[in-house]
Motif scaffolding. Structure first.
Motif, short mmCIF file in Angstrom:
data_model
loop_
_atom_site.label_atom_id
_atom_site.label_comp_id
_atom_site.label_asym_id
_atom_site.label_seq_id
_atom_site.Cartn_x
_atom_site.Cartn_y
_atom_site.Cartn_z
N ILE A 1 35.65 70.01 19.82
CA ILE A 1 36.75 69.20 20.37
C ILE A 1 36.23 67.94 21.03
N ASN A 2 35.08 68.04 21.69
CA ASN A 2 34.55 66.86 22.36
C ASN A 2 33.44 66.19 21.58
N PHE B 1 42.60 69.80 17.64
CA PHE B 1 42.53 69.06 18.90
C PHE B 1 43.17 67.68 18.72
N VAL B 2 44.21 67.42 19.49
CA VAL B 2 44.91 66.13 19.35
C VAL B 2 44.84 65.33 20.65
N ASP B 3 44.11 65.86 21.64
CA ASP B 3 44.12 65.20 22.94
C ASP B 3 42.97 64.19 23.08
N VAL B 4 42.65 63.87 24.32
CA VAL B 4 41.69 62.79 24.57
C VAL B 4 40.29 63.36 24.67
N LYS B 5 39.35 62.82 23.89
CA LYS B 5 37.98 63.29 23.93
C LYS B 5 37.25 62.71 25.13
N ARG B 6 36.28 63.44 25.56
CA ARG B 6 35.41 62.98 26.64
C ARG B 6 34.47 61.91 26.08
N VAL B 7 34.30 60.84 26.80
CA VAL B 7 33.40 59.79 26.31
C VAL B 7 32.37 59.43 27.38
N ALA C 1 33.23 69.93 31.88
CA ALA C 1 33.17 69.10 30.68
C ALA C 1 32.36 67.83 30.92
N ARG D 1 33.63 75.76 29.43
CA ARG D 1 33.53 74.31 29.63
C ARG D 1 34.54 73.55 28.78
N PHE E 1 38.86 72.41 29.55
CA PHE E 1 39.10 70.98 29.33
C PHE E 1 40.29 70.79 28.39
N TRP E 2 40.30 71.62 27.35
CA TRP E 2 41.37 71.51 26.34
C TRP E 2 42.69 72.04 26.90
N GLN F 1 44.53 69.71 29.15
CA GLN F 1 45.24 68.61 28.49
C GLN F 1 46.54 69.11 27.84
N ALA G 1 35.12 59.90 32.82
CA ALA G 1 34.11 59.70 31.79
C ALA G 1 33.06 58.69 32.24
#
Lengths: 838, 449
Positions: free
Chosen positions: A117-118, A148-154, A198, B349, B353-354, B357, B447
């Motif tokens: 997902i990330n 997974f459609v949400d915001v990824k960690r960057v 995360a 982890r 997180f998922w 959201q 982030a």
């Protein structure tokens, strides 16, 4: 070996019976399930698991269903899937992996989905793409589509952990292989996990990430003299074991796709360990080198030098065609027949001309066994001299006696495994991390169980990481120190444990009596002695007889029986009878015009204390066999280009005495030294028989090993008196003269590391070291210290006050701003003048 | 009707209850004297016989835990008191240490004496500085009075107690992570085996017990096993502190025998706030699956609550009335777990997180019907897959929330849910603007942190 050791060795391994996916197997007790599955050919997907690292259980990808018999003997299933990388097998256990258990498969798919997902979908531009465990296992064990459609960690990218190692944190799956490697294997905890959840991420100590304010890293290993976190000599291994593309090297990043590369197995030319490497090249250009798995030698690790230092051989100054000095005195390109003819003519004149004074041969220490053999035979049969010496470093007759009596033709002696198992190790003039590379890693594996003692001026960082106990010695007095070790000394008591090892390094040649005393100490304690030189070709040259007194097969040139045996194998009547000149002798003789000509291989004049430039200028005729243009080739009359290791085949003999044969990685028309010498000999009317690797090896086999009476006697040199050693280890106020201590840092300005600035950036900064009392006596507080030897020029370095023996100043041998041999014209053990406040 | 049984809380109302003098005036340190007269094995046996189960949440029998220590090999062994109370809703160890720190110290001395430990540690949650100070002062008092140090009370027994403050991580309540943190390392759970009893603190045999467990020991020794076992139910003996919070009239700590019911406790607490209807509650903190008004009469012991599909946990009863949105509560809890996940293992982890959201989206009205299944699937990928038990705890609220209130989740997806957070508020504070609209900047900010 003692009876108890025999017993321990023959003890049967206790096994347990388990069933994995219906396959019954008997494996050693305490085997991890994941390893046991591998033994029956079942691959369980994994990321954090690595066979050479301690289990972590972090990624949870390897979950399997497990049932084991309860007290009543009936199988009882664990209520939830278990991590197969952390659980060991027990008798009667039944394991069902993703192949046979829906629950395990579901668990694995779930973890894979979470891992992805990330994770960015940047495989097309990622260096790991095509050889990526995450990519591969996502294909084999994952779902085809992400939910997974949400915001990824960057994260900002990349983060430079050092000049060589870059980290793209958003790709990281936090398996901790890199941090565990750094901590467990290399002992360089320069990276660690920071933050949590995360946002957990790998990094060097980062106040921004940690939210610290004003704190710094703590602990002895945390900082180098620059105030920054240490780089590691072994950091490249983290890139190789990273199961995703999070860690990349500056040198390789964005340079190639793995499926475009051609891989070739090889042996590293950088040190005497003979590490197995893989060379990846594309259209004749090396793109990268990797560690190959060789459990007997380097396991799966290599040094950063082995990995990253390969650019040198394809630098713009690479020689591809022979050069001959013309009548105007200019070196001009020539055809091979022309060059060979010119070289032959010059050598013929020096050997058999009027008032001919002969030829000296300096092959250099980085050649293969076959090359060394060709140089030795060429010198003796074609040039009629024993003036041949591969040791382009400090060398002594005592060392030669030691090599002739205790090293040459002794076969496989102390091995990496022996060194790992040794209950105690005494290091004499040898820094495992700087001068041994993977030798250090093997010893580290046994730390802190293994007792390590080091005879050295101070406890280096590498020795510190091994938990070594310092036996203080002023360079040059190592023999005295060894002689002074009484029965009551900790080192002697420890070495008396069966299986203990005494390691002597090449620098010991500068300490009179040290080889003699090392052998004596071995006799006293029952420990075994092993010689670990720095350069890859040294042990092979000892076996091949490329030393002034040593013949192939271990024979002493001064012994008629030895000469006769070799002469008859070579089809000649006799060989030159007296021991030849050593490296310094050859150069001095050439400078004094007592030699007419020199044949020079891969020798850097800057590595020698003797003035090689002067010798090359003085010699009437110089033939140089080189890969690249150097100061030596510029002064040669004929330059014959030879192949770098990747473009030839041959054998390195590592310090264990193990033959490390390698095939040509990249096929070019470059020729090995032995082939070129064969051509040259032919022109001079001699069939040297060294045209091919096979021919040389066939001849080496027929020579065999000479009997003991044909060998050299063990060295018997008296070490300096204890009083002199005491005096050297003291310092009087106002003194300007100190004893020089020095060794090569693993990453420095050695010629084989040229052309690789990213690697150079991970080298340790050059500093001068002296003890508090010494610094006070010479009036140095801080700032630069100036060290001067026999030449006009001096080495000026920042001084670091170190807990070390008095009366000594230490300098890195060939680091930026500190080229000891070239600048000072001195070797460790010599006197230097020191002044502070420059 | 069950009565309250104040034991640990008995002196909380006394003048300067935290001082040694007050504690001794109420018979404090009497049990220690008795213990010193007993055989060590007898002390351990008494605790075993009492049936005292770990009060930190898992309910593992305390005496049995002590019994796992290997035989004395002459080297050190340690008692570590887990005072890192951070489970949402749980508020029992902190008031105990604040009001009666000496009961903990006395318990620690008796326990240390019984297990042969000469150095005990109290690992206090870092955020509660006032508690940290109070325990340190109490330890100093105990040293001064000769209850700690060398040759305690002339018995020849030595004990030092070190009070250590954590740095504010929920994971450090997990006993092996606590040990790593105590050793100065990054607080993340250790691989087991070896278990702490074999190789715990500094790789030596170690007992890790909750504050309330240790604080219960003096009373067991002083008043005897029979007294203790006279309270509670068949397999859940003794008394315990029930922390009541939320929509009740008188929140607080109620010490009662195990097996008391929520109905009784709510009655003691003056009933539901404003007479409203109970909607859902946690029996043991947010890591235990929620229950509803159908469980009002379920005995609060390990077995009955377990049978009802939840866990007794830390007896942290968070009580929510009908004004509360389950979706909103679950989302807040999940935000907590996301924030506190140590990061070691993938499921916890990445999963928290998922989940966060998805939940935020649902709460903001941007959920889809598929999200509800995704919630359950993701929970399924966390529960039973994570490195330590916290992964299981993190998803309890989602799974149980969906189990009892799926219709409410669906209403959020449909856009028919109507909850005003102000209705559920306990205090008069501005309504949070924490919605999905602010998600992206927050994530981006994190982030770059």
């Amino acid at each position: 070996m003692t009876a108890t050791a025999d017993k321990a060795g023959s003890q049967a391994v206790e096994t347990v019976n388990v069933t994995i996916d219906g396959k019954a197997i008997s494996v050693a007790k305490d085997t991890l399930i994941i390893r046991a599955a591998e033994q029956v050919g079942i691959e369980i997907p994994r990321f954090c698991d690595h066979p050479l690292l301690k289990p972590a259980g972090a990624c949870r990808q390897c979950l399997v269903d497990v049932a084991s018999p309860g007290p009543d003997g009936n199988l009882r299933a664990f209520p939830k899937p278990q991590a197969s990388c952390t659980m060991t097998v027990t008798e009667g256990m039944v394991v069902n992996t993703q192949n046979t258990s829906e629950e395990a498969e579901r668990a694995q798919k779930g973890v894979m989905e979470l891992l992805l997902i990330n994770h960015p979908l940047d495989c097309p531009v990622c260096d790991k793409g095509g050889e990526c465990p995450l990519q591969n296992q996502a294909m084999s064990h994952g779902n085809a589509e992400s939910r997974f459609v949400d915001v990824k960690r960057v994260f900002e990218k990349p983060l430079a952990l050092s000049s060589e190692i870059l980290l793209d944190r958003e790709r990281c799956v936090l398996c901790q292989r890199c941090t565990r490697f750094s901590d467990e294997i290399a002992g360089d905890s320069f990276i660690d996990l920071q933050n949590r959840g995360a946002m957990q991420q790998i990094g060097t100590f980062n106040e921004d990430v940690l939210g610290f304010d004003g704190y710094g890293p703590v602990g002895i290993a945390a900082e180098d003299e620059s105030g920054g976190a240490f780089s590691s000599y072994f950091s490249g291994n983290t890139v190789q074991i990273c199961p995703v593309g999070a860690l990349t090297s500056s040198a390789y990043r964005f340079r190639a796709r793995p499926f475009d590369l051609v891989s070739a197995a090889g042996i590293s030319e950088h040190d005497s360990s003979g590490s197995a490497i893989r060379t990846d090249h594309r259209r004749g250009v090396i793109l990268r080198r990797l560690a190959d798995n060789d459990p007997t030698v380097n396991e799966e690790w290599i040094t950063d030098k082995d990995r990253f230092a390969f650019a040198w051989q394809n630098m713009p100054d690479r020689l591809t065609r022979p050069l001959v000095r013309n009548d105007e005195g200019d070196l001009v390109e020539a055809s091979w027949p022309q060059a060979i003819a010119a070289a032959a003519a010059g050598l013929r004149e020096a050997v058999s001309g009027k008032k001919a004074k002969g030829v000296g041969v300096l092959p250099g220490g980085r050649i293969t066994l076959e090359d060394a053999y060709a140089y030795g035979k060429f010198a003796r049969v074609v040039l009629g001299t024993n003036d041949v010496d591969v040791r382009t470093r400090i060398a002594s007759d005592e060392e030669q006696s030691f090599l002739g009596s205790s090293v040459a033709s002794t076969g496989l002696g102390v091995t990496f495994a022996d060194l790992e198992r040794a209950p105690s190790v005494l290091l004499v003039g040898f820094e495992p991390e700087d001068e041994g590379g993977v030798v250090f890693l093997r010893m580290k594996k046994s730390s802190p169980k293994q007792q390590v003692f080091t005879v050295a001026p101070f406890l280096s960082r590498g020795a510190h990481k091994l938990g070594a106990q310092l036996v203080e010695a002023v360079p040059g007095y190592e023999g005295t120190v060894l002689a002074g070790l009484t029965k009551a000394a900790d080192a002697v008591k420890a070495l008396s444990e069966p299986g203990s090892v005494i390691v002597v390094g090449e620098r010991v040649a500068g300490a009179p009596g040290a080889f003699t005393e090392a052998l004596a100490l071995a006799d006293r304690t029952g420990a075994r002695v092993v010689w670990i030189p720095r350069r890859a070709g040294e042990r092979g040259a000892v076996e091949a007889g490329a030393l002034p007194g040593l013949l192939p097969g271990g024979g002493d040139v001064a012994v008629a029986k030895a000469r006769k045996a070799v002469a008859s194998a070579w089809g000649v009547d006799d060989l030159p009878r007296t021991r030849g000149r050593d490296v310094t002798g050859i150069l001095t003789a050439a400078s004094a015009r007592q030699l007419d000509a020199l044949v020079v291989g891969g020798v850097q004049p800057t590595d020698l204390t003797a003035d090689m430039i002067k010798a090359l200028k003085a010699a009437k005729f110089v033939v140089s066999l080189e890969v690249r243009r150097t100061d030596a080739t510029e002064l040669a009359d004929v330059v014959l280009p030879v192949a770098p290791p990747s473009e030839k085949s041959g054998t390195f003999v590592n310090w264990e005495g193990r033959l490390r044969g390698f095939a040509t990685a990249i096929k070019t028309d470059a020729m090995s030294d032995h082939r070129v010498l064969d051509m040259l000999a032919r022109e001079l009317g001699v069939d040297l028989g060294t045209a091919t690797v096979d021919a040389v090896n066939a001849e080496l086999v027929t020579l065999g090993v000479l009997e003991d009476s044909a060998r050299m006697a063990a060295p018997a040199v008296e070490a300096p008196a204890a009083k002199a050693a005491e005096k050297a280890a003291s310092v009087a106020a106002g003194t300007k003269s100190l004893t020089l201590a020095s060794w090569h840092q693993l990453i420095d300005e050695g010629s084989l590391q040229e052309g690789e600035p990213y690697l150079a950036g991970t080298g340790r900064i050059a500093v001068a070291r002296m003890s508090p009392a010494t610094a006070e006596a010479v009036g140095v507080k801080e700032g630069l210290v100036s060290v001067q030897g026999t030449h006009q020029s001096s080495i000026d370095l920042p001084v670091v006050i170190t807990d070390m023996v008095d009366g000594v100043v230490w300098l890195p041998a060939k680091s930026p701003g500190s080229w000891v041999a070239a600048t000072l014209g001195l070797a460790p053990g010599d006197s230097v003048s020191v002044k502070g406040g420059v | 009707m069950t009565d309250l049984t104040p034991v640990l809380t008995a002196t909380w109302g006394a003048e300067e209850s935290w001082t040694l003098k007050t504690y001794q005036d109420h018979g404090g340190y009497g049990a220690l004297k008795k213990a010193f007269g007993m055989d060590k094995a007898d002390i351990i046996q008494a605790v075993k016989d009492s049936g005292l189960r770990g009060r930190g949440g898992a309910g593992f029998p305390t005496g049995m835990k002590w019994g796992f220590l290997p035989p004395d090999d002459g080297g050190p062994r340690y008692l570590v008191v887990n005072a890192d109370e951070s489970e949402p809703g749980t508020c029992k160890d902190i008031p105990t240490m604040l009001n009666s720190p000496h009961v903990l110290i006395e318990g620690a001395i008796i326990t240390s004496y019984a297990i042969g430990c000469n150095h005990a540690f109290i690992y206090v949650r870092g955020e509660v500085v006032h508690v940290y100070r109070r325990v340190m002062n109490a330890v100093a008092e105990a040293y001064k009075a000769g209850f700690l140090g060398k040759n305690i009370q002339g018995t020849g027994y030595d004990l030092d107690i070190t009070v250590h403050a954590g740095a504010g991580a929920y994971i450090c309540g997990e006993e092996t992570a606590l040990l790593d943190s105590l050793e100065g390392l990054r607080g993340q759970p250790r691989l087991k085996p070896p278990f702490p009893a074999v190789a715990g603190l500094y790789a030596r045999p170690t007992v890790v017990n909750n504050v309330e467990s240790i604080a219960s020991v003096p009373a067991i020794i002083d008043r005897g096993v029979e007294w203790f076992t006279s309270m509670g139910t068949e397999k859940s003996k003794g008394m315990g502190i029930f922390s009541l919070s939320g929509h009740i009239e008188k929140p607080g700590q109620y010490e009662a025998p195990l097996g008391i019911t929520l109905r009784e406790l709510i009655e003691m607490a003056g009933g539901m706030r404003g007479g409203k209807k109970l909607k859902f509650w946690t029996p043991g903190g947010s890591s235990t699956p929620i229950l509803t008004d159908e469980h009002l009469d379920t005995p609060l012991d390990y077995e009955a609550i377990g049978a009802a599909g939840s866990m007794l946990g830390t007896r942290a009863l968070q009580i929510f009335d009908e004004t509360t949105s389950v979706v909103r509560a679950v989302t807040r809890w999940m935000e907590f777990y996301k924030h506190e996940s140590c990061g070691k293992c993938t499921p916890c982890r990445e999963g928290t997180f998922w989940l966060t959201q998805i939940l935020r989206r649902i709460e903001a009205g941007h959920g889809t019907p598929a999200d509800l299944q995704q919630l359950l699937d993701t929970c399924d990928s966390i529960a039973g897959r994570s490195f330590c038990a916290f992964g299981d705890g993190a998803v309890s609220c989602v799974v149980s929330g969906l189990k009892y209130f799926r219709a409410e989740f669906e209403a959020y997806v449909d856009g028919t849910a109507s909850f005003d957070p102000a209705d559920a508020a306990l205090f008069d504070y501005a309504v949070s603007t924490d919605t999905a609209a602010t998600d992206a900047p927050e994530l981006a900010q994190e982030a770059h942190a």
